[in-house]
Motif scaffolding. Sequence first.
Motif, PDB file in Angstrom:
ATOM      1  N   LEU A 163       0.836  -1.210   0.000  1.00  0.00           N
ATOM      2  CA  LEU A 163       0.000   0.000   0.000  1.00  0.00           C
ATOM      3  C   LEU A 163       0.860   1.244   0.000  1.00  0.00           C
ATOM      4  CD1 LEU A 163      -2.751  -0.904   2.557  1.00  0.00           C
ATOM      5  CD2 LEU A 163      -3.060  -0.318   0.168  1.00  0.00           C
ATOM      6  N   SER A 164       1.909   1.179   0.842  1.00  0.00           N
ATOM      7  CA  SER A 164       2.730   2.379   0.955  1.00  0.00           C
ATOM      8  C   SER A 164       3.526   2.602  -0.327  1.00  0.00           C
ATOM      9  CB  SER A 164       3.654   2.274   2.158  1.00  0.00           C
ATOM     10  OG  SER A 164       4.369   1.074   2.083  1.00  0.00           O
TER      11      SER A 164
ATOM     12  N   CYS B  56       2.199   1.949  -3.209  1.00  0.00           N
ATOM     13  CA  CYS B  56       1.236   2.250  -4.269  1.00  0.00           C
ATOM     14  C   CYS B  56       1.112   3.744  -4.511  1.00  0.00           C
ATOM     15  CB  CYS B  56      -0.149   1.749  -3.874  1.00  0.00           C
ATOM     16  SG  CYS B  56      -0.372   0.051  -4.294  1.00  0.00           S
ATOM     17  N   GLY B  57       0.795   4.087  -5.703  1.00  0.00           N
ATOM     18  CA  GLY B  57       0.414   5.465  -6.006  1.00  0.00           C
ATOM     19  C   GLY B  57       1.471   6.485  -5.680  1.00  0.00           C
ATOM     20  N   LYS B  58       2.705   6.046  -5.522  1.00  0.00           N
ATOM     21  CA  LYS B  58       3.750   7.012  -5.216  1.00  0.00           C
ATOM     22  C   LYS B  58       4.640   7.219  -6.433  1.00  0.00           C
ATOM     23  CE  LYS B  58       3.166   7.436  -0.684  1.00  0.00           C
ATOM     24  NZ  LYS B  58       3.045   8.660   0.032  1.00  0.00           N
TER      25      LYS B  58
ATOM     26  N   GLY C 295      12.664  10.835  -0.266  1.00  0.00           N
ATOM     27  CA  GLY C 295      12.756   9.488  -0.823  1.00  0.00           C
ATOM     28  C   GLY C 295      11.840   9.301  -2.013  1.00  0.00           C
ATOM     29  N   ASP C 296      10.666   9.915  -1.956  1.00  0.00           N
ATOM     30  CA  ASP C 296       9.712   9.794  -3.068  1.00  0.00           C
ATOM     31  C   ASP C 296      10.077  10.708  -4.231  1.00  0.00           C
ATOM     32  OD1 ASP C 296       8.282   7.996  -1.642  1.00  0.00           O
ATOM     33  OD2 ASP C 296       6.818   9.440  -0.879  1.00  0.00           O
ATOM     34  N   LYS C 297      11.110  11.533  -4.018  1.00  0.00           N
ATOM     35  CA  LYS C 297      11.524  12.467  -5.060  1.00  0.00           C
ATOM     36  C   LYS C 297      10.360  13.344  -5.522  1.00  0.00           C
ATOM     37  CE  LYS C 297      15.671  10.807  -7.223  1.00  0.00           C
ATOM     38  NZ  LYS C 297      16.180  10.021  -6.113  1.00  0.00           N
TER      39      LYS C 297
END
Lengths: 343, 337
Positions: free
Chosen positions: B19-20, B22-24, B98-100
């Motif tokens: 989930l974490s 996902c969508g990132k 981290g997700d840039k």
Amino acid sequence: MFTAIFGAFEAGIIYAIMALGVYLSFRVLDFPDLTVDGSFVTGAAVAATMIVNGMNPFIATILALIAGFAAGCLTGVLHTFGKINALLSGILMMIALYSINLRIMGKSNVPLLNSETAMTNIRDAWDKTGFDSIFNSILSTVGLGDSLPRTWGILIVMLIVTFTIKFLTDQFLKTEIGLAIRATGDNKRMIRSLSANTNVTVILGLGISNAMVAFSGALIAQQGGFADVGMGIGMIIIGLASVIIGEALFGTKTIARTTLAVIGGAIIYRIVVTLALRVDFLEPGDMKLITATIVILALVTPKIIDSTKEKKRKARKQAEFIAFNSLPDERKGEADAEIKPSP
Amino acid sequence: MKMNLKSISFAFVAGLLLLSGCGKETVKNSGSGEGAKEKYTIGITQFVAHPSLDAATEGFKKALEDEGFKDGENVEFDFQNAQADMNNTQTIANNFVGDKVDLIFANATPSAVSALNATKDIPILFTSVTDPVGAGLVDAFDKPGDNITGTTDNHPEGTAKTINFIIEEAGAKTIGIIYNAGEQNSEVQVEEVKKLAEAKGAKIVEASVSTSAEVKQATESLVGRVDAIYVPTDNTVVSALESVIFVANSKKLPLFVGELDSMKRGAVAASGFSYYDLGYQTGKMAAEILKGNKKPSEIPVELPSSLTLMINKKAAEEQGLEVKQEWEKIAEFFDGE
């Protein structure tokens, strides 16, 4: 994702020092010490104020440790000489420290963003070694090349520092005075009858515990770029959660294993918070609920597994017993011999 | 059974991880922020759920929408709230790095400090920061950092306008101030209020709290010693403002506050700007950066663009202050929404 977990590790290993301090007071001394919420900030405040005033950051961090030691000793004095209940003496010290911390800093928040701190020193020294490129090239080959951490230095150095503190703690608890502190936590009356002075052991134990907490606070302030009078709120909860999670997951056979477990627990707690922040489909306000849920699961699952094992074992014994009883008498002897081989 | 439980717990953790993850995913582009991307990700880090801060976040989103960055179409917001816990602000900032994400919107001082501590290259836009220079975010208003700029919620004339009104129009000789000595924002304002009051020959009585639970007692301690109460934009006191209002109403003490949202809750007057507008201003700055027109270092830190004194008639009545008709010239009246 990788960077977030990396950050959780980096912070977790520093919070682990605080958790070790909490372990020392709560588990070893059996003293519910709430001074932690205050002494964590005291460490941060002393270090930050010294650094801003141009002191060498490493000396400032050591001074922070000494300040924490003093705070812990005062809690011990309140309890032993003031005859104040353990919980209350911690609370009183925590309340007093709030104002003392404000006095130390002279304001509520000391920014360290533009100062030279122990962390920036470590990072600069590390950059000269060139290890980063080696680590990062390894990461790139396993396909994590697009989320490289800024530096490995802080994590590596903090691992070394935290484990040094862990080994020192293990060794200390084996010395005569360390054993006396452990005995105080186990049975005050017994150790008094052996003519040990429990007042001294309580004060010293709390001093060392809060010295660790303040040391951790000083490092967190330098890692986070500020010291704030509110940064210690809820610290004791984080410390306790780390200790209990660690103990549940890694076991408590020996002192050395327990201290290792506490470090593991602190890191896992930070990772849990990181994961809770990353669960997308819930409201931001649910974060604490998710954190609590994950921790509950981590603690309850092993217990459930153990109890089901136990049930199975019992059921098997029961079945054996019934089978044994339903045998004709002449066969019981043989079965007995099978179950209990003669010596 | 045993296997089931084990696998359930593993599945749970694995599910969380999935989930974490996902969508990132953001669409990578091979430019350096120049030109248009298909989809931008903006990380919003807010310190605490609070009416003013929430309004700023709403305004920020609206400004971006007006500039052609529509939520769900070509921009995705990752909204995180630190729950007033300073240990979480750093974790949130690290997540964004981290997700840039393409840009970080940092709402309130602790969130902004942590964001700047986490990254020196992702653009950061802060708002609701009272003293950006003092907090070490920027060197000066016209010299922000390489990757950081934003808006401050401290209008230089705002406090002066209110304090002068309290002394000259409401006729107070001594003013009580309730604030948390642990909040940097408030300290700055209290110092300012002291200077202003001294210049006008009025006295200041301070009552400091450390948690929202102490606010009511602190207010009661001022009763009988002061003619009016002033509450700066202090997160702790504002979150327990109703207890101040309760005492002010029952003891007929006019209460003045530092921002309009608190005034609407039941204080006599405040001079200020809406945090929604402040967030909107910040959103406009963000749009400039996303479009690649400007770098953060080229955009000076901005003050709130509008400033008005607003008077809450109903609250004035409750707190025993007679509203004069000639105040229309210097203020706007608020009649409740």
